[in-house]
Design a protein around this motif. Structure first.
Motif, PDB file in Angstrom:
ATOM      1  N   HIS A 148       0.846  -1.191   0.000  1.00 52.94           N
ATOM      2  CA  HIS A 148       0.000   0.000   0.000  1.00 52.94           C
ATOM      3  C   HIS A 148       0.885   1.247   0.000  1.00 52.94           C
ATOM      4  O   HIS A 148       1.708   1.406   0.894  1.00 52.94           O
ATOM      5  CB  HIS A 148      -0.911   0.022   1.221  1.00 52.94           C
TER       6      HIS A 148
ATOM      7  N   VAL B  50      -1.331   6.860  -3.208  1.00 48.77           N
ATOM      8  CA  VAL B  50      -2.661   6.232  -3.165  1.00 48.77           C
ATOM      9  C   VAL B  50      -2.715   5.072  -4.154  1.00 48.77           C
ATOM     10  O   VAL B  50      -3.551   5.016  -5.051  1.00 48.77           O
ATOM     11  CB  VAL B  50      -3.789   7.249  -3.468  1.00 48.77           C
TER      12      VAL B  50
ATOM     13  N   GLN C 195     -10.171   1.590  -4.503  1.00 48.35           N
ATOM     14  CA  GLN C 195     -10.924   2.052  -3.339  1.00 48.35           C
ATOM     15  C   GLN C 195     -10.238   1.725  -2.016  1.00 48.35           C
ATOM     16  O   GLN C 195     -10.832   1.881  -0.956  1.00 48.35           O
ATOM     17  CB  GLN C 195     -12.329   1.429  -3.345  1.00 48.35           C
ATOM     18  N   TYR C 196      -8.968   1.305  -2.086  1.00 49.16           N
ATOM     19  CA  TYR C 196      -8.295   0.892  -0.865  1.00 49.16           C
ATOM     20  C   TYR C 196      -8.185   2.028   0.149  1.00 49.16           C
ATOM     21  O   TYR C 196      -8.376   1.827   1.354  1.00 49.16           O
ATOM     22  CB  TYR C 196      -6.897   0.342  -1.161  1.00 49.16           C
ATOM     23  N   ALA C 197      -7.885   3.229  -0.329  1.00 46.30           N
ATOM     24  CA  ALA C 197      -7.676   4.350   0.588  1.00 46.30           C
ATOM     25  C   ALA C 197      -8.917   4.633   1.432  1.00 46.30           C
ATOM     26  O   ALA C 197      -8.806   5.162   2.543  1.00 46.30           O
ATOM     27  CB  ALA C 197      -7.269   5.598  -0.185  1.00 46.30           C
ATOM     28  N   GLN C 198     -10.120   4.284   0.920  1.00 43.93           N
ATOM     29  CA  GLN C 198     -11.357   4.514   1.669  1.00 43.93           C
ATOM     30  C   GLN C 198     -11.851   3.257   2.384  1.00 43.93           C
ATOM     31  O   GLN C 198     -12.947   3.245   2.935  1.00 43.93           O
ATOM     32  CB  GLN C 198     -12.468   5.007   0.723  1.00 43.93           C
ATOM     33  N   SER C 199     -11.060   2.190   2.375  1.00 41.28           N
ATOM     34  CA  SER C 199     -11.507   0.921   2.938  1.00 41.28           C
ATOM     35  C   SER C 199     -11.307   0.872   4.450  1.00 41.28           C
ATOM     36  O   SER C 199     -10.475   1.605   4.999  1.00 41.28           O
ATOM     37  CB  SER C 199     -10.730  -0.236   2.298  1.00 41.28           C
TER      38      SER C 199
ATOM     39  N   ALA D 296      -8.111   2.342   7.073  1.00 43.58           N
ATOM     40  CA  ALA D 296      -8.384   3.079   8.302  1.00 43.58           C
ATOM     41  C   ALA D 296      -7.789   2.373   9.511  1.00 43.58           C
ATOM     42  O   ALA D 296      -7.207   3.004  10.402  1.00 43.58           O
ATOM     43  CB  ALA D 296      -9.892   3.248   8.477  1.00 43.58           C
TER      44      ALA D 296
ATOM     45  N   SER E 222     -21.682  -1.163   5.105  1.00 43.59           N
ATOM     46  CA  SER E 222     -20.685  -0.247   4.539  1.00 43.59           C
ATOM     47  C   SER E 222     -20.714  -0.259   3.021  1.00 43.59           C
ATOM     48  O   SER E 222     -21.059  -1.264   2.383  1.00 43.59           O
ATOM     49  CB  SER E 222     -19.283  -0.623   5.021  1.00 43.59           C
ATOM     50  N   ARG E 223     -20.328   0.843   2.438  1.00 45.30           N
ATOM     51  CA  ARG E 223     -20.213   0.941   0.981  1.00 45.30           C
ATOM     52  C   ARG E 223     -19.101   0.032   0.468  1.00 45.30           C
ATOM     53  O   ARG E 223     -19.218  -0.534  -0.626  1.00 45.30           O
ATOM     54  CB  ARG E 223     -19.935   2.394   0.596  1.00 45.30           C
ATOM     55  N   PHE E 224     -18.049  -0.123   1.252  1.00 45.32           N
ATOM     56  CA  PHE E 224     -16.938  -0.985   0.854  1.00 45.32           C
ATOM     57  C   PHE E 224     -17.434  -2.416   0.661  1.00 45.32           C
ATOM     58  O   PHE E 224     -17.057  -3.087  -0.309  1.00 45.32           O
ATOM     59  CB  PHE E 224     -15.837  -0.943   1.912  1.00 45.32           C
TER      60      PHE E 224
END
Length: 380
Positions: free
Chosen positions: A50, A55, A76-80, A84, A107-109
């Motif tokens: 990562h 990003v 979409q990893y940065a928002q997963s 976090a 969750s959206r993820f």
């Protein structure tokens, strides 16, 4: 200690031994990742890299996933929830996505990334951090399989120190995507753009100057994660040159390692390509190893005087020189402070001291003095 019922001592011993074998031979990681996943009855897994700075999410040694899933996970990893969790996690800390099952399902993820591919849970731990990049080892389960429980968490906790040590021992397995922080900082000081490309032409690293060149977009851009000159003829020539350099095929054009990358306004860059690995080393880490270094230089920019000589000439301190070299890259005071890890007032204090030592009054005058103090030599 958490019980590991169902996992034999022999299986654990064999797996730990396989992990340490990977420290010396990274080609063994795919099979070892499968072995670890098998112990916790998982259908997929592997090692991810990562890059929080750029990003990006590169998948190494992964199995059991559709390419479309890996592409969506990367985008979409940065928002997963994984990203976090890793912000506050220490190296070796084990996490599972289903810690709060209801929150995960809502969750959206889960809806956008996991559910379309029938994935229900993932277990992982950060295994190595280098600068802005992090490697983690993970496993996953599909529909009909239960969520991970204390047995699997205990197994990963037992294995995580060994995986972390193996990665550290091998200094990131010789994986070029896990660069040493010292090398990254050194390359970022260079005024020339530095791109590292894999054998297939994919860019695996850019220094700050290269990022600025791509952002300008007048001569070079990134298309499908590959360098793509704006000029069609230069694009074809660069692609061929990267392929030749990656194969280190001297008979196929060793004298054509430098080429023009023109822009639409009559200017542009000179690209110089050098192979960075030879022979069987190219087969060690699949497509993510850097095989070619591409130096992109604006011929209108004169080379800077070596920092040490300039500092001695004007009696600059080490701190003042670091600030000067940062500003010479086109950074503002705040950006230079962030890059150097100091406060903005400290940067401005160093500037005032350098003005006094060099008899200049403004930052532009100081940078012009540095620029004009170049050796009287021409590139061959």
């Amino acid at each position: 200690m958490i019980g590991l019922e169902g996992v034999s001592a022999q299986a654990l011993s064999d797996t730990i031994g396989a992990i340490y074998d990977c420290a010396l031979d990274p080609q063994l990681w795919p099979e070892t990742c499968r072995k670890i996943a098998g112990l916790c009855e998982s259908t997929g897994g592997g090692i991810c890299v990562h890059d929080m700075r750029h990003v990006q999410n590169d998948q190494l040694f992964v199995f059991g996933y559709q390419p479309e899933f890996l592409e969506k996970l990367g985008s979409q990893y940065a928002q997963s929830p994984m990203a976090a969790a890793d912000i506050v996690a220490s190296v070796g800390d084990v996490s599972i996505l289903s810690t709060d099952r209801q929150e995960l399902l809502e969750s959206r993820f889960y809806r956008d990334v996991l559910a379309p591919f029938a994935l229900t849970d993932m277990i992982w731990f950060p295994a190595l951090r280098t600068g802005g990049r992090m490697a983690s080892l993970h496993a996953s389960r599909k529909e009909q399989a239960p969520h991970y429980q204390q047995l699997e968490i205990g197994l990963f906790k037992l294995l995580s120190p060994h995986v972390c040590r193996a990665l550290t021992i091998s200094d990131a397995l010789d994986i070029r995507t896990l660069r040493s922080e010292m090398l990254e900082k050194t390359l970022d000081v260079l005024s020339a753009g530095v791109f590292l490309a894999a054998r297939d032409g994919r860019v695996v690293y850019m220094n700050e100057a290269a990022e600025r060149q791509v952002k300008a977009g007048t001569s070079i851009r990134i298309l499908n994660n590959r360098l793509d000159p704006v000029d069609p003829a230069a694009s074809a020539a660069l692609s061929m040159a990267i392929d030749r350099a990656a194969r280190d095929d001297d008979s196929a054009g060793a004298n054509q390692r430098s080429l023009a990358i023109p822009s639409g306004n009559g200017a542009g860059y000179i690209a110089t390509l050098l192979p960075v690995q030879r022979g069987q080393r190219a087969d060690i880490v699949a497509p993510f190893a850097a095989s070619v270094a591409i130096f992109m230089q604006d011929p209108l920019e004169a080379p800077m005087l070596p920092g040490e000589a300039f500092a001695r000439l004007h009696k600059l301190t080490g701190g003042e020189l670091r600030v000067l070299l940062a500003l010479a890259q086109g950074l503002g005071a705040k950006e230079a402070a962030d890059m150097l890890g100091i406060s903005e007032p400290t940067v401005r204090t160093h500037l005032q001291h350098m003005f006094a030592k060099t008899n200049t009054l403004r930052q532009a005058d100081l940078l012009r003095l540095l620029q004009s103090s170049t050796p009287a030599v021409r590139a061959p």
